[in-house]
Design a protein around this motif. Structure first.
Motif, short mmCIF file in Angstrom:
data_model
loop_
_atom_site.label_atom_id
_atom_site.label_comp_id
_atom_site.label_asym_id
_atom_site.label_seq_id
_atom_site.Cartn_x
_atom_site.Cartn_y
_atom_site.Cartn_z
N LEU A 5 -3.17 10.54 -1.30
CA LEU A 5 -3.05 11.99 -1.06
C LEU A 5 -4.35 12.59 -0.53
CD1 LEU A 5 -0.99 12.99 -4.23
CD2 LEU A 5 -0.18 12.87 -1.88
N VAL A 6 -5.46 12.20 -1.11
CA VAL A 6 -6.76 12.72 -0.66
C VAL A 6 -7.06 12.25 0.77
CG1 VAL A 6 -9.27 12.56 -1.03
CG2 VAL A 6 -7.74 13.02 -2.96
N SER A 7 -6.79 10.98 1.05
CA SER A 7 -7.04 10.44 2.39
C SER A 7 -6.14 11.12 3.42
CB SER A 7 -6.78 8.93 2.40
OG SER A 7 -7.61 8.26 1.49
N ALA A 8 -4.87 11.34 3.06
CA ALA A 8 -3.93 11.96 3.99
C ALA A 8 -4.34 13.40 4.30
CB ALA A 8 -2.52 11.94 3.40
N MET A 9 -4.80 14.13 3.31
CA MET A 9 -5.20 15.51 3.56
C MET A 9 -6.43 15.58 4.45
SD MET A 9 -5.41 18.69 0.92
CE MET A 9 -5.38 20.35 1.61
N ALA A 10 -7.36 14.67 4.26
CA ALA A 10 -8.55 14.64 5.12
C ALA A 10 -8.15 14.33 6.56
CB ALA A 10 -9.55 13.61 4.60
N LEU A 19 -0.83 8.89 7.61
CA LEU A 19 -1.92 8.05 7.12
C LEU A 19 -1.63 6.58 7.41
CD1 LEU A 19 -4.54 7.66 5.47
CD2 LEU A 19 -3.11 7.61 3.41
N ILE A 20 -0.40 6.14 7.20
CA ILE A 20 -0.05 4.73 7.43
C ILE A 20 -0.14 4.39 8.91
CG2 ILE A 20 1.80 3.01 7.22
CD1 ILE A 20 2.71 4.63 4.72
N ILE A 21 0.29 5.33 9.77
CA ILE A 21 0.15 5.10 11.21
C ILE A 21 -1.32 4.91 11.58
CG2 ILE A 21 0.30 6.24 13.46
CD1 ILE A 21 3.00 7.36 12.60
N ASN A 22 -2.21 5.71 10.97
CA ASN A 22 -3.65 5.58 11.25
C ASN A 22 -4.18 4.24 10.74
OD1 ASN A 22 -3.92 8.02 12.55
ND2 ASN A 22 -4.36 9.15 10.69
N MET A 79 0.83 -1.20 0.00
CA MET A 79 0.00 0.00 0.00
C MET A 79 0.87 1.25 0.00
SD MET A 79 -2.81 1.27 2.83
CE MET A 79 -1.51 1.80 3.96
N ASN A 80 1.92 1.24 0.81
CA ASN A 80 2.84 2.38 0.86
C ASN A 80 3.50 2.59 -0.49
OD1 ASN A 80 4.22 4.47 2.08
ND2 ASN A 80 5.75 3.16 3.03
N PHE A 81 3.96 1.51 -1.11
CA PHE A 81 4.56 1.57 -2.44
C PHE A 81 3.57 2.15 -3.45
CE2 PHE A 81 4.72 -0.85 -6.51
CZ PHE A 81 5.87 -0.31 -7.04
N ALA A 82 2.32 1.71 -3.40
CA ALA A 82 1.31 2.18 -4.36
C ALA A 82 1.02 3.66 -4.18
CB ALA A 82 0.03 1.37 -4.21
N PHE A 83 1.03 4.13 -2.93
CA PHE A 83 0.78 5.55 -2.69
C PHE A 83 1.89 6.41 -3.32
CE2 PHE A 83 -1.83 4.90 1.46
CZ PHE A 83 -2.95 4.58 0.70
N PHE A 84 3.14 5.94 -3.21
CA PHE A 84 4.25 6.70 -3.77
C PHE A 84 4.32 6.60 -5.29
CE2 PHE A 84 6.23 6.35 0.54
CZ PHE A 84 6.44 7.71 0.74
N LEU A 85 3.99 5.44 -5.83
CA LEU A 85 4.13 5.24 -7.28
C LEU A 85 2.97 5.90 -8.02
CD1 LEU A 85 5.83 3.85 -9.49
CD2 LEU A 85 4.20 1.97 -9.39
N GLY A 86 3.19 7.12 -8.43
CA GLY A 86 2.14 7.86 -9.13
C GLY A 86 2.63 8.51 -10.39
N ALA A 87 2.09 9.66 -10.66
CA ALA A 87 2.33 10.35 -11.94
C ALA A 87 3.79 10.66 -12.19
CB ALA A 87 1.49 11.63 -11.97
#
Length: 437
Positions: free
Chosen positions: A299-304, A209-212, A16-24
């Motif tokens: 990113l959206v989840s982390a900002m919320a 976010l990952i801690i949560n 999940m952490n890898f997927a969050f970082f691997l973006g545009a």
């Protein structure tokens, strides 16, 4: 309460952490950098890995050490300054740049090639659909591990492995000649290109976010949370390194089919089509679409999560919806314009983020914490501002005497000097007496 995650959950957390970082940015910048680095591929790739893998991993460790997010790391700064700094990071990696960029890259590579008549209307429709899916996936943080880590990311990894193996087994040409800054300073140029992934900034927010997510699995012990966050970061770092090395190699061996192309997305599209034919574009569409989707969700989840930390009475679901609506609106600006706007901002904010990470890791050696944090961050901000103005096109010739100014790293030596002063010079009198004894 429990203190352990299953091996499967740990692996899923890392995925999940890898997927969050691997973006545009992770997909569009390495191929172009590899094409420009050519024969200097190794040094350019190494420089890129420092800022695109090393710094994010170190930042995650710093977040874990601080026990929370960016506000915990900036607690020795004035409260309002810390809040403004955190908001600036979240806005950059949120609705202003990174999240809309993820949608734009998904559109450019995963949708646009399959449309007969692409234009403003098709982009508008796509942005609404894309962020509707992001909204749905972001509304329940507790289910993120199951949805992203255990389902979406394994599929993404399988597709990336297929693509990477094909690139290494069937390179389409030899390395081309290095161009532009890659001729004389490939490592430094690669280092600066790593800024564009925004992953160090992402690590500042993904950590919380990952801690949560870890907490949602019943892990309340701080030491256990630290351990699992570091493990997740290491898994993500290994995955990102594999992807970046593959994409740099792809770019450096693309001269035969994409000699005059100046866009990383186009390079990878042409390469995949040459390797796999028209069916390859479907493979690429899936890879890019999934990568951009998972990053946007993170990113959206982390900002919320961050905004509800500031204002606990705010409705998290409503914040997700508003954020996604803003991102959909900004997406329609266009990819080239968005990248051009983001680069000067990154040159300003990255040195501050790096300084904050260094201070957090050196915290045990710092006695006058408030003075030290304010001094080091101020130095990083000032010299980062000079670099940002230069990149934005402002005439900064009067500062050209500064070391590494021409390379866009005027902040580096002054910030390192400030850190040395903070740890060795700014000492409490009791600490000095203790050391003398």
């Amino acid at each position: 309460m429990k203190n352990r995650l299953s091996s499967f959950d740990i692996l899923a957390l890392g995925f999940m952490n890898f997927a969050f970082f691997l973006g545009a940015g992770n997909i569009i910048f390495p191929p172009l950098a590899g094409a420009m680095a050519g024969e200097h591929l190794s040094l350019a790739t190494l420089g890129f890995l420092v800022t695109a893998v090393g710094l994010p991993l170190i930042t995650l460790i710093a977040v874990a050490k601080a026990g929370g997010g960016i506000l915990d790391m900036a607690k020795y700064l004035p409260a309002k300054v810390a809040t403004v700094l955190a908001l600036a990071v979240f806005i950059v990696i949120g609705p202003s740049f990174a999240t809309p960029r993820a949608a734009l890259v998904a559109y450019e590579i995963s949708v646009k090639p399959f449309l007969d008549n692409s234009g403003a209307l098709s982009l508008a429709i796509f942005s609404v659909v894309f962020f509707a899916i992001v909204t749905y996936l972001s509304l329940s943080t507790g289910k993120l591990l199951d949805m992203v880590g255990k389902v979406i990311t394994p599929l993404l990894i399988i597709l990336l492995v297929i693509l990477s193996i094909a690139v290494f087994l069937n390179p389409l040409s030899d390395f081309g000649p290095a161009t532009q800054e890659y001729i004389n300073s490939p490592f430094t140029k690669g280092f600066l290109e790593g800024y564009n992934t925004m992953d160090t900034l992402g690590a500042l927010v993904f950590g919380m976010l990952i801690i949560n997510v870890i907490k949602s699995k019943g892990i309340e012990d701080k030491k256990a949370q630290y351990k699992y966050l570091v493990i997740a970061g290491c898994i993500a770092a290994l995955g990102l390194t594999f992807v970046y090395v593959s994409l740099f190699y792809l770019g450096s061996t693309s001269q035969g089919i994409a000699a005059d192309v100046t866009n990383g997305g186009e390079i990878i599209a042409l390469y995949v089509q040459a390797l796999f034919g028209s069916q390859g574009l479907i493979l690429l569409a899936l890879v890019v679409g999934l990568a951009c989707l998972t990053t946007a969700v993170g990113l959206v989840s982390a900002m919320a999560e961050f905004l509800t930390t500031l204002k606990p009475n705010w409705n998290k679901k409503l914040l997700v919806v508003i954020n996604c609506a803003l991102c959909a609106l900004v997406t329609n600006v266009g990819l080239s314009q968005l990248i051009a706007l983001s680069i000067p901002v990154l040159f300003i904010i990255y040195p501050v983020a790096i300084a904050l990470v260094a201070l957090t890791l050196l915290d045990g050696f710092i006695t006058k914490k408030k003075l030290s944090y304010r001094f080091v961050v101020s130095i990083a901000l000032f010299f980062g501002l000079l670099d940002g103005l230069k990149v934005a096109g402002v005439n900064m010739d009067s500062f050209s005497f500064l070391p590494m100014f021409e390379q866009g790293m005027a902040w580096f030596l002054p910030t390192c000097a400030a850190l040395v002063i903070a740890t060795l010079v700014f000492k409490d009198s009791s600490e000095k007496i203790k050391q003398a004894a």
